[in-house]
Design a protein around this motif. Sequence first.
Motif, mmCIF file in Angstrom:
data_model
loop_
_atom_site.group_PDB
_atom_site.id
_atom_site.type_symbol
_atom_site.label_atom_id
_atom_site.label_comp_id
_atom_site.label_asym_id
_atom_site.label_seq_id
_atom_site.Cartn_x
_atom_site.Cartn_y
_atom_site.Cartn_z
ATOM 1 N N VAL A 1 0.876 -1.163 0.000
ATOM 2 C CA VAL A 1 0.000 0.000 0.000
ATOM 3 C C VAL A 1 0.917 1.217 0.000
ATOM 4 C CG1 VAL A 1 -1.637 1.363 1.345
ATOM 5 C CG2 VAL A 1 -1.912 -1.124 1.197
ATOM 6 N N ALA A 2 0.714 2.126 -0.940
ATOM 7 C CA ALA A 2 1.578 3.289 -1.074
ATOM 8 C C ALA A 2 0.824 4.549 -0.660
ATOM 9 C CB ALA A 2 2.096 3.429 -2.501
ATOM 10 N N MET A 3 1.488 5.391 0.132
ATOM 11 C CA MET A 3 0.925 6.658 0.579
ATOM 12 C C MET A 3 1.852 7.792 0.144
ATOM 13 S SD MET A 3 -1.728 5.379 2.123
ATOM 14 C CE MET A 3 -2.423 6.956 2.687
ATOM 15 N N ARG A 4 1.255 8.844 -0.414
ATOM 16 C CA ARG A 4 2.023 10.017 -0.848
ATOM 17 C C ARG A 4 1.716 11.190 0.079
ATOM 18 N NH1 ARG A 4 1.076 14.722 -3.985
ATOM 19 N NH2 ARG A 4 2.905 15.378 -5.215
ATOM 20 N N ALA A 5 2.760 11.851 0.582
ATOM 21 C CA ALA A 5 2.552 13.017 1.438
ATOM 22 C C ALA A 5 1.815 14.095 0.666
ATOM 23 C CB ALA A 5 3.890 13.546 1.938
ATOM 24 N N ASN A 6 0.659 14.514 1.176
ATOM 25 C CA ASN A 6 -0.083 15.601 0.548
ATOM 26 C C ASN A 6 -0.009 16.887 1.356
ATOM 27 O OD1 ASN A 6 -2.057 15.552 2.609
ATOM 28 N ND2 ASN A 6 -3.333 14.106 1.489
ATOM 29 N N ASP B 1 6.124 18.170 -9.063
ATOM 30 C CA ASP B 1 7.524 18.533 -8.846
ATOM 31 C C ASP B 1 8.210 17.721 -7.758
ATOM 32 O OD1 ASP B 1 7.387 20.455 -10.811
ATOM 33 O OD2 ASP B 1 6.891 22.074 -9.416
ATOM 34 N N GLN B 2 7.486 17.368 -6.713
ATOM 35 C CA GLN B 2 8.105 16.666 -5.589
ATOM 36 C C GLN B 2 7.149 15.633 -5.035
ATOM 37 O OE1 GLN B 2 10.582 15.278 -4.079
ATOM 38 N NE2 GLN B 2 11.625 17.174 -3.516
ATOM 39 N N ASN B 3 7.673 14.465 -4.759
ATOM 40 C CA ASN B 3 6.870 13.373 -4.203
ATOM 41 C C ASN B 3 7.697 12.622 -3.175
ATOM 42 O OD1 ASN B 3 4.533 13.307 -6.364
ATOM 43 N ND2 ASN B 3 6.449 13.381 -7.514
ATOM 44 N N ILE B 4 7.073 12.330 -2.048
ATOM 45 C CA ILE B 4 7.686 11.414 -1.108
ATOM 46 C C ILE B 4 6.641 10.368 -0.764
ATOM 47 C CG2 ILE B 4 7.191 12.820 0.929
ATOM 48 C CD1 ILE B 4 9.923 11.701 2.014
ATOM 49 N N LEU B 5 7.021 9.128 -0.936
ATOM 50 C CA LEU B 5 6.097 8.010 -0.848
ATOM 51 C C LEU B 5 6.545 7.051 0.245
ATOM 52 C CD1 LEU B 5 5.988 7.330 -4.671
ATOM 53 C CD2 LEU B 5 4.229 8.508 -3.368
ATOM 54 N N ILE C 1 10.143 5.781 -0.313
ATOM 55 C CA ILE C 1 10.339 5.730 -1.753
ATOM 56 C C ILE C 1 10.498 7.134 -2.321
ATOM 57 C CG2 ILE C 1 9.313 5.002 -3.949
ATOM 58 C CD1 ILE C 1 9.960 2.665 -2.116
ATOM 59 N N ASP C 2 11.506 7.315 -3.171
ATOM 60 C CA ASP C 2 11.601 8.507 -4.008
ATOM 61 C C ASP C 2 10.906 8.171 -5.319
ATOM 62 O OD1 ASP C 2 12.323 10.836 -5.334
ATOM 63 O OD2 ASP C 2 14.285 10.052 -5.909
ATOM 64 N N GLY C 3 9.826 8.876 -5.615
ATOM 65 C CA GLY C 3 9.023 8.501 -6.771
ATOM 66 C C GLY C 3 8.647 9.661 -7.659
ATOM 67 N N THR C 4 7.996 9.320 -8.755
ATOM 68 C CA THR C 4 7.445 10.291 -9.695
ATOM 69 C C THR C 4 5.951 10.047 -9.800
ATOM 70 O OG1 THR C 4 9.495 10.384 -10.970
ATOM 71 C CG2 THR C 4 7.480 11.112 -12.073
ATOM 72 N N CYS C 5 5.159 11.114 -9.657
ATOM 73 C CA CYS C 5 3.704 10.996 -9.740
ATOM 74 C C CYS C 5 3.163 11.947 -10.799
ATOM 75 C CB CYS C 5 3.054 11.313 -8.395
ATOM 76 S SG CYS C 5 3.426 10.109 -7.089
#
Length: 265
Positions: free
Chosen positions: A30-35, A78-82, A103-107
């Motif tokens: 399960v992946a969560m992205r900081a919003n 521009d920036q994502n932290i997962l 995870i360093d990701g691209t969204c």
Amino acid sequence: MRVISIFLLSVLVFSAKAEHVFSHGFEQNVAMRANQFALADPHLFLSAFSACVDITPQINDAIQDQIDGDSEPDGFLDQNILTRFLTDRIADISSRALKMDLIDGTCPAPLFSGACTINGVAAMDIDTNADANNTCLEADQATLSGYSPAPNVAIAPCYVSEPIDTNLDFGGAIIPVLGYQQAAQYNGGTVLSNGLRKAFITETAAENLVFPPGTPVIGGRTLASLLAGGTDSCPMTDDRDLFTDGTTSGWWFYFSTSSDEVDLQ
């Protein structure tokens, strides 16, 4: 040592999450992205026009812009932290001990228009603990300086990660930190709320961190020079703390966060 891209992050609120269908299938994550990711304590200060200015609101606005924005534009935020939890049920986050990866990701922009992808794994196999009844993580009141708003409190039902020593990316400059932890509340749906992340930066590390010359406003300055109690800082106050060993001087950093569930491939 592990590198976590954390500093210039912020808020993204998606107003139609109910329309998004997550397809975990047999994927064990399960992946969560900081919003939302805002520095709550300590604050940062800069001397300007014979005044000592608290620039934390501007820093947090920049964090917001990077989370929200596609400034190039190139079709990606521009920036994502997962954070990836090794389970296929989001409810497990606050009910089971799990392993998590940073995870360093691209969204894609806009968010939820496609799956996020993995650029690299910043930290792997971090242990988490769940609690259905008690607070998982909160700031030590003795380390706070009375800034408003105060850092979030991760209340039950919630999870908390075990502390690790790692590296943070502070505006393009890498700095070692001690005792990094993150926690958040899960109350159903696809959001983790009341999130808190904390890390201790030693006085020596803050003195040695110099922001790249091209960094707006603070380029060429040390992190310590922006912190109350640091060398060449302008506040007359002192925000320095001690690490858990009772002797190492530095600053406890607290970030208030929240996260959305995203697809990750």
